[in-house]
Write a protein that holds these residues in place. Structure first.
Motif, PDB file in Angstrom:
ATOM      1  N   GLY A   1    -103.731  16.550  20.441  1.00  0.00           N
ATOM      2  CA  GLY A   1    -103.510  17.196  21.928  1.00  0.00           C
ATOM      3  C   GLY A   1    -104.573  17.814  22.405  1.00  0.00           C
ATOM      4  O   GLY A   1    -104.649  17.192  23.600  1.00  0.00           O
TER       5      GLY A   1
ATOM      6  N   ARG B   1     -99.267  15.439  16.347  1.00  0.00           N
ATOM      7  CA  ARG B   1     -98.997  16.650  14.725  1.00  0.00           C
ATOM      8  C   ARG B   1     -97.018  16.310  15.811  1.00  0.00           C
ATOM      9  O   ARG B   1     -96.851  17.518  14.600  1.00  0.00           O
ATOM     10  CB  ARG B   1     -99.782  17.831  15.404  1.00  0.00           C
TER      11      ARG B   1
ATOM     12  N   GLU C   1    -106.519  17.157  26.251  1.00  0.00           N
ATOM     13  CA  GLU C   1    -106.876  17.401  27.528  1.00  0.00           C
ATOM     14  C   GLU C   1    -108.461  18.110  27.348  1.00  0.00           C
ATOM     15  O   GLU C   1    -108.491  18.263  28.871  1.00  0.00           O
ATOM     16  CB  GLU C   1    -105.754  18.903  26.855  1.00  0.00           C
TER      17      GLU C   1
ATOM     18  N   ARG D   1     -99.157  18.369  36.697  1.00  0.00           N
ATOM     19  CA  ARG D   1     -98.703  18.428  34.803  1.00  0.00           C
ATOM     20  C   ARG D   1     -97.743  18.839  34.564  1.00  0.00           C
ATOM     21  O   ARG D   1     -97.112  19.923  35.243  1.00  0.00           O
ATOM     22  CB  ARG D   1    -100.392  18.688  34.836  1.00  0.00           C
TER      23      ARG D   1
ATOM     24  N   SER E   1     -99.366  15.158  21.688  1.00  0.00           N
ATOM     25  CA  SER E   1    -100.476  15.696  20.334  1.00  0.00           C
ATOM     26  C   SER E   1     -98.751  14.857  19.356  1.00  0.00           C
ATOM     27  O   SER E   1     -97.790  14.912  19.586  1.00  0.00           O
ATOM     28  CB  SER E   1    -100.220  16.950  20.480  1.00  0.00           C
TER      29      SER E   1
HETATM   30  C1  PLP Z   1     -99.089  21.565  21.203  1.00  0.00           C
HETATM   31  C2  PLP Z   1     -99.463  21.304  21.733  1.00  0.00           C
HETATM   32  C3  PLP Z   1    -100.777  21.061  22.878  1.00  0.00           C
HETATM   33  C4  PLP Z   1    -102.071  20.595  21.777  1.00  0.00           C
HETATM   34  O1  PLP Z   1    -102.092  19.902  21.033  1.00  0.00           O
HETATM   35  P1  PLP Z   1    -102.500  20.165  19.952  1.00  0.00           P
HETATM   36  O2  PLP Z   1    -102.400  18.656  18.287  1.00  0.00           O
HETATM   37  O3  PLP Z   1    -102.333  21.324  18.916  1.00  0.00           O
HETATM   38  O4  PLP Z   1    -104.789  20.061  19.612  1.00  0.00           O
HETATM   39  C5  PLP Z   1    -100.696  20.688  23.653  1.00  0.00           C
HETATM   40  N1  PLP Z   1     -98.781  20.338  24.621  1.00  0.00           N
HETATM   41  C6  PLP Z   1     -98.293  21.426  23.802  1.00  0.00           C
HETATM   42  C7  PLP Z   1     -97.407  20.876  24.972  1.00  0.00           C
HETATM   43  C8  PLP Z   1     -98.591  21.372  23.059  1.00  0.00           C
HETATM   44  O5  PLP Z   1     -97.157  21.912  21.851  1.00  0.00           O
END
Ligand code: PLP
Length: 482
Positions: free
Chosen positions: A109, A265, A113, A188, A263
């Motif tokens: 994520g 993840r 950014e 955003r 993200s």
């Molecule tokens: C986790 C998260 C990110 C960053 O994502 P990563 O994969 O950890 O780099 C950005 N925005 C939000 C809202 C998040 O919860």
């Protein structure tokens, strides 16, 4: 019919709509070993090693349980540097769900950014948003821009039961876009607002935000990392959307935004990330940065296995049974704690159960890191690892003074489909015990403080010997129990 199961006995609790087919052994070490472990970790739960952690509730990032179909898809990934069919499958899925033909792959994520901020934010640029996220703000500021948060007063009122605390203050947005005309690279909106307790916005609020952005010619960017929870709350809390499917709500949201990034993840229970748009001009500004920072345009720093898992995971996210598991378990945990008098953020949001550290530990001042101290104490009490979301997670002001956080929260994340009901009940029991013994808990002070994103790797220590005294009280109350 939303598929809710009612119980004959009248009890109400969430029911898992999946079965467990792979397990991982856990260990629970003694309270004395937990004190030693947290001390060795500089009282920072990020620095704990997993062999001392019983329930890892640090985050839902990259640790959600994957489905059988995701694991199967990983075996059929098409390994090639360029032109991978795995990427084509992902593009088909994202086009189908979000209706945006241009797809830029990134390794996670914050990489999205970095690309967004590097391509669009210049010196003096102002980025309005409903609320910041740590890595988002760091990337915007690194490129010379600044962040303006336009939330409504309910957002930070931990006692408010407003169902949509993540809403944008649209009147303030309208005024800002007038005042800063030409100076706003994008607006955003963050789904499932992470730092204020996983709180959602309503589709109605996004519609108004989008209308204002279009009127002023400012692109609207959606951080969809926590979109799954926000979708669940729109469907269950926004009367006008009750009859809509998750897929319909998702498409409506995407249509209101110029760029969607996430993200993976979190969204889709996989790894990696992506940026989506239907705007060719925006796409062409960002695209050259992908090979520079991430990797070739058909993998963007991800393995093709992650790409396959993401494609299947995004598709599965359109299933209400899948996305309701997290918020329902979180709500159960928050209600159980609330019933025992423990101060939690209500209504429960997504992502995790959030303890209100200032109400839990009113005697620990913010400059002694109230939520950080609570994180260390919860680990000592039960081997449960949470994440501080308070002053520690802030960066200092330019003059070196503390930027005191609006709220001091301890987030106990519930990665999707990972923990069972009895493990949640155990965590509730140990936190209840800690609450009854809260006067024993003291603050933290730095031993090593990094300049950037200090919460990840900074080291602190207890002010005084409260951690040992807490462990001694545990022994007294629980005998030789773990
Ligand atoms: C986790 C998260 C990110 C960053 O994502 P990563 O994969 O950890 O780099 C950005 N925005 C939000 C809202 C998040 O919860």
């Amino acid at each position: 019919m939303d598929g809710q199961v009612k119980f004959f006995g009248g009890a109400a609790f969430p029911l898992e709509m999946h079965k467990v087919r792979i397990v991982q052994k856990l260990t629970l070490v003694s309270v004395e070993e937990r004190v030693a472990a947290i001390r060795e970790a500089g009282s920072n739960t990020f620095l704990l090693k997993n062999d001392k952690v019983f329930l890892d509730m640090l985050t839902d990032s990259g640790v959600n349980a994957m489905s059988d179909r995701q694991l199967a898809a990983m075996m059929t990934a098409d390994d090639s540097y360029a032109g991978s069919m795995s990427f084509e499958r992902l593009r088909t899925v994202t086009q189908d769900i979000f209706g945006k033909p241009f797809l830029l792959p990134v390794h996670q994520g914050r990489a999205a950014e970095n690309i967004l901020a590097s391509a669009l934010v210049g010196k003096g640029g102002v980025v309005p948003m409903n609320y910041h996220f740590t890595t988002t703000r760091a990337h915007i500021e690194r490129n010379g821009g600044s962040v303006v948060e336009l939330f409504l007063p309910e957002a930070l009122n931990l006692d408010s039961t407003d169902p949509f605390k993540g809403n944008m203050d649209t009147a303030a947005l309208d005024a800002l876009l007038k005042r800063e005309a030409g100076n706003v690279p994008f607006v955003r909106m963050e789904a499932g607002t992470n730092l204020i307790g996983g709180q959602p916005w309503s589709l109605e609020n996004l519609e108004r935000t989008s209308e204002i952005c279009r009127r002023h010619g400012a692109p609207l960017v959606l951080d969809a990392s926590l979109l799954a929870d926000n979708l669940y709350f729109i469907k269950t809390r926004e009367a006008a959307q009750r009859g809509a499917t998750i897929r319909e709500i998702t498409r409506r949201i995407a249509d209101l935004c110029d760029i969607v990034y996430f993200s993976a993840r979190k969204l889709g229970c996989a790894r990696g990330g992506a940026i989506l748009t239907a705007d060719r001009a925006l796409f062409e500004r960002m695209q050259p940065l992908i090979p520079l920072f991430e990797g070739f345009l058909t993998y963007g720093g991800m393995s093709v296995r992650e790409i396959e898992a993401m494609a299947v995971g995004l598709e599965e996210t359109m299933d209400f049974d899948m996305i309701r598991h997290g918020p329902e378990f979180i709500s159960f945990m928050a209600d159980e704690l609330d019933a025992r008098g423990v101060p939690v953020v209500k209504p429960a949001g997504g992502l995790g159960c959030h303890l209100n550290a200032r109400a839990f530990l009113p005697h620990v001042p913010q400059n002694r890191y109230t939520a950080g101290a609570l994180a260390a104490a919860v680990f000592i009490a039960g081997g449960v690892r949470g994440m501080e979301r308070g002053t520690l997670s802030e960066e200092r002001n330019e003059d070196g003074s503390e930027r005191l956080a609006d709220a001091e929260l301890l987030r106990l994340a519930l990665p999707r489909r990972v923990f069972t009901m009895s493990q949640v009940k155990y965590a509730v029991d140990r936190i209840h015990w800690l609450f009854e013994n809260r006067n024993l808990v003291g603050g933290l002070e730095w031993t090593e403080e990094p300049k950037i994103l200090r919460f990840f790797s900074g080291r602190l220590k207890a002010v005084g010997d409260w951690q040992d005294r807490l462990a001694a009280k545990f022994r007294e109350d629980f005998g030789d129990s773990l």
